[in-house]
Design a protein around this motif. Sequence first.
Motif, PDB file in Angstrom:
ATOM      1  N   PRO A   1       0.834  -1.207   0.000  1.00 43.02           N
ATOM      2  CA  PRO A   1       0.000   0.000   0.000  1.00 43.02           C
ATOM      3  C   PRO A   1       0.865   1.253   0.000  1.00 43.02           C
ATOM      4  O   PRO A   1       2.042   1.215   0.361  1.00 43.02           O
ATOM      5  CB  PRO A   1      -0.800  -0.125   1.303  1.00 43.02           C
ATOM      6  CG  PRO A   1       0.088  -0.940   2.200  1.00 43.02           C
ATOM      7  CD  PRO A   1       0.810  -1.906   1.299  1.00 43.02           C
ATOM      8  N   SER A   2       0.284   2.369  -0.405  1.00 46.78           N
ATOM      9  CA  SER A   2       1.039   3.620  -0.496  1.00 46.78           C
ATOM     10  C   SER A   2       0.114   4.804  -0.243  1.00 46.78           C
ATOM     11  O   SER A   2      -1.089   4.743  -0.528  1.00 46.78           O
ATOM     12  CB  SER A   2       1.678   3.744  -1.886  1.00 46.78           C
ATOM     13  OG  SER A   2       2.283   5.020  -2.050  1.00 46.78           O
ATOM     14  N   ASN A   3       0.683   5.884   0.275  1.00 44.20           N
ATOM     15  CA  ASN A   3      -0.043   7.143   0.378  1.00 44.20           C
ATOM     16  C   ASN A   3       0.241   8.062  -0.797  1.00 44.20           C
ATOM     17  O   ASN A   3      -0.308   9.170  -0.867  1.00 44.20           O
ATOM     18  CB  ASN A   3       0.333   7.868   1.686  1.00 44.20           C
ATOM     19  CG  ASN A   3      -0.308   7.225   2.907  1.00 44.20           C
ATOM     20  OD1 ASN A   3      -1.424   6.725   2.838  1.00 44.20           O
ATOM     21  ND2 ASN A   3       0.405   7.237   4.032  1.00 44.20           N
TER      22      ASN A   3
ATOM     23  N   GLU B   1     -11.465  13.992  -3.474  1.00 44.55           N
ATOM     24  CA  GLU B   1     -12.020  13.826  -2.131  1.00 44.55           C
ATOM     25  C   GLU B   1     -11.152  12.964  -1.219  1.00 44.55           C
ATOM     26  O   GLU B   1     -11.388  12.887  -0.002  1.00 44.55           O
ATOM     27  CB  GLU B   1     -13.439  13.249  -2.191  1.00 44.55           C
ATOM     28  CG  GLU B   1     -13.551  11.894  -2.842  1.00 44.55           C
ATOM     29  CD  GLU B   1     -13.877  11.967  -4.326  1.00 44.55           C
ATOM     30  OE1 GLU B   1     -14.695  11.142  -4.793  1.00 44.55           O
ATOM     31  OE2 GLU B   1     -13.302  12.836  -5.027  1.00 44.55           O
ATOM     32  N   PHE B   2     -10.126  12.302  -1.793  1.00 39.14           N
ATOM     33  CA  PHE B   2      -9.218  11.472  -0.993  1.00 39.14           C
ATOM     34  C   PHE B   2      -7.773  11.951  -1.099  1.00 39.14           C
ATOM     35  O   PHE B   2      -6.849  11.259  -0.700  1.00 39.14           O
ATOM     36  CB  PHE B   2      -9.295  10.016  -1.464  1.00 39.14           C
ATOM     37  CG  PHE B   2     -10.698   9.475  -1.539  1.00 39.14           C
ATOM     38  CD1 PHE B   2     -11.438   9.250  -0.396  1.00 39.14           C
ATOM     39  CD2 PHE B   2     -11.287   9.208  -2.767  1.00 39.14           C
ATOM     40  CE1 PHE B   2     -12.727   8.763  -0.456  1.00 39.14           C
ATOM     41  CE2 PHE B   2     -12.585   8.729  -2.852  1.00 39.14           C
ATOM     42  CZ  PHE B   2     -13.308   8.498  -1.689  1.00 39.14           C
ATOM     43  N   GLU B   3      -7.585  13.150  -1.614  1.00 38.53           N
ATOM     44  CA  GLU B   3      -6.245  13.597  -2.008  1.00 38.53           C
ATOM     45  C   GLU B   3      -5.283  13.746  -0.833  1.00 38.53           C
ATOM     46  O   GLU B   3      -4.119  13.386  -0.913  1.00 38.53           O
ATOM     47  CB  GLU B   3      -6.363  14.930  -2.744  1.00 38.53           C
ATOM     48  CG  GLU B   3      -5.036  15.465  -3.237  1.00 38.53           C
ATOM     49  CD  GLU B   3      -5.193  16.761  -4.010  1.00 38.53           C
ATOM     50  OE1 GLU B   3      -4.180  17.255  -4.521  1.00 38.53           O
ATOM     51  OE2 GLU B   3      -6.325  17.284  -4.093  1.00 38.53           O
ATOM     52  N   MET B   4      -5.756  14.283   0.288  1.00 40.51           N
ATOM     53  CA  MET B   4      -4.867  14.631   1.385  1.00 40.51           C
ATOM     54  C   MET B   4      -4.801  13.509   2.427  1.00 40.51           C
ATOM     55  O   MET B   4      -5.803  12.875   2.744  1.00 40.51           O
ATOM     56  CB  MET B   4      -5.324  15.925   2.058  1.00 40.51           C
ATOM     57  CG  MET B   4      -5.484  17.091   1.094  1.00 40.51           C
ATOM     58  SD  MET B   4      -3.965  17.496   0.181  1.00 40.51           S
ATOM     59  CE  MET B   4      -2.947  18.135   1.499  1.00 40.51           C
TER      60      MET B   4
ATOM     61  N   GLU C   1     -12.931   5.278   4.878  1.00 40.72           N
ATOM     62  CA  GLU C   1     -13.257   5.119   3.456  1.00 40.72           C
ATOM     63  C   GLU C   1     -12.257   4.232   2.721  1.00 40.72           C
ATOM     64  O   GLU C   1     -11.145   4.000   3.189  1.00 40.72           O
ATOM     65  CB  GLU C   1     -13.240   6.503   2.783  1.00 40.72           C
ATOM     66  CG  GLU C   1     -14.084   7.560   3.465  1.00 40.72           C
ATOM     67  CD  GLU C   1     -15.358   7.855   2.711  1.00 40.72           C
ATOM     68  OE1 GLU C   1     -15.555   7.278   1.618  1.00 40.72           O
ATOM     69  OE2 GLU C   1     -16.154   8.671   3.213  1.00 40.72           O
ATOM     70  N   THR C   2     -12.677   3.797   1.542  1.00 40.87           N
ATOM     71  CA  THR C   2     -11.732   3.265   0.567  1.00 40.87           C
ATOM     72  C   THR C   2     -11.070   4.467  -0.106  1.00 40.87           C
ATOM     73  O   THR C   2     -11.752   5.369  -0.587  1.00 40.87           O
ATOM     74  CB  THR C   2     -12.441   2.427  -0.514  1.00 40.87           C
ATOM     75  OG1 THR C   2     -13.487   3.209  -1.119  1.00 40.87           O
ATOM     76  CG2 THR C   2     -13.042   1.165   0.082  1.00 40.87           C
ATOM     77  N   ARG C   3      -9.761   4.506  -0.113  1.00 44.04           N
ATOM     78  CA  ARG C   3      -9.059   5.634  -0.732  1.00 44.04           C
ATOM     79  C   ARG C   3      -8.883   5.312  -2.212  1.00 44.04           C
ATOM     80  O   ARG C   3      -8.073   4.459  -2.592  1.00 44.04           O
ATOM     81  CB  ARG C   3      -7.712   5.869  -0.052  1.00 44.04           C
ATOM     82  CG  ARG C   3      -7.086   7.209  -0.430  1.00 44.04           C
ATOM     83  CD  ARG C   3      -5.843   7.511   0.385  1.00 44.04           C
ATOM     84  NE  ARG C   3      -5.458   8.899   0.205  1.00 44.04           N
ATOM     85  CZ  ARG C   3      -4.390   9.458   0.758  1.00 44.04           C
ATOM     86  NH1 ARG C   3      -3.596   8.732   1.542  1.00 44.04           N
ATOM     87  NH2 ARG C   3      -4.112  10.736   0.551  1.00 44.04           N
ATOM     88  N   ARG C   4      -9.621   6.016  -3.041  1.00 46.39           N
ATOM     89  CA  ARG C   4      -9.698   5.635  -4.448  1.00 46.39           C
ATOM     90  C   ARG C   4      -8.870   6.569  -5.331  1.00 46.39           C
ATOM     91  O   ARG C   4      -8.855   7.780  -5.151  1.00 46.39           O
ATOM     92  CB  ARG C   4     -11.162   5.614  -4.902  1.00 46.39           C
ATOM     93  CG  ARG C   4     -11.982   4.627  -4.079  1.00 46.39           C
ATOM     94  CD  ARG C   4     -13.344   4.371  -4.661  1.00 46.39           C
ATOM     95  NE  ARG C   4     -14.279   5.456  -4.491  1.00 46.39           N
ATOM     96  CZ  ARG C   4     -14.997   5.670  -3.383  1.00 46.39           C
ATOM     97  NH1 ARG C   4     -14.841   4.896  -2.330  1.00 46.39           N
ATOM     98  NH2 ARG C   4     -15.862   6.661  -3.322  1.00 46.39           N
TER      99      ARG C   4
END
Length: 353
Positions: free
Chosen positions: A92-94, A101-104, A180-183
Amino acid sequence: MSTPRDRIATICRKSAQGMMALVTLLAAAWTVGALVFDGPGAPCGALNWVLAALWAAGTVVAALKLRVIPGIALRILACCFVVWLGWLTIRPSNDREWKPEFEMTGYVTMDGNQLTFHHVRNFDYTESGDALPHWETRKHHLDQLIGADIIIDAFGGDLMAHPIISFDFGEEGRLALSIETRREVGESYSAIGGLYKMFELQYIFGDEADFVRVRTNVRDEPCYIYRFNAPAERARELLLDCINAQNHLKEHPQWYNAITANCTTSYRAQTPAEQRASFDLRILINGKLDQMLYERGALVTGDLPFAALREQAFINKDAQAHPRADGFSDAIRRGRVGFTKPPLDAPAAPPSR
């Protein structure tokens, strides 16, 4: 003529063969899914489907032709094992091209009693449903937290829902949390993809009006609001658990999993084992999560039966009548059970307890 011992041996042999066939079938199905969702191409993209088809064909050939390992099932499992080894290397990665909506990647710093929430989501929405992105920093004080509410987005009826926890800091306002699922750009939610390594897990703190309006006003998904029947101390414990989980994800990204790390089981996973309530299937198949919380005494009920409590907790009409962020939180609570007087100070716990 067969003896009883022979018949028992035959039953045992056939049972073992049936079990091996089931294990092999499940392993093969899982491997196809791993290639489709986690292959080198886009999830569910043409390249991944081609690779899955080639793997399936090659597995059949190996099972029928190769003589290295005796037994068709073992040959198929060996082919699955090769894919599994590669799948284990996916991390996984950031750092990806995330949807806005999941950017930060949020995190919280603490200075004594003061909590500073970094990258709090506070999107606004036009009448046509377009999002206006905005991220901000907010400061709250732990000793000002007086309770918590839960908003249930019943987007999947009795099968699937999404809970949002709203922390009430009194005069300092409310702060919501959504797991959330980070999409990534181009991705959409997939329940099956959530069983693989399609999405990272994300804890997002944000403005309640953002999280709720996008569901009630933009998507028109049925939402319900309840007050937790728990003292402030328990709400603070829950918040600190969530902060620790978010900060951990900042340094150690983790995969979302539709079973073990989803929007409800993550609350259970972040809680010390000795503090967890007994498992209930409605934690996993969470369309009736609010009913489970009602039965456990975790909600302020006003002595209403569950059906009546849920009916009056429905907020869509009021939310849609008040599309502005200003005053939205008061509008969706006005006149509802648990919000016309201070919450009860009872020993019942929030869902992660």
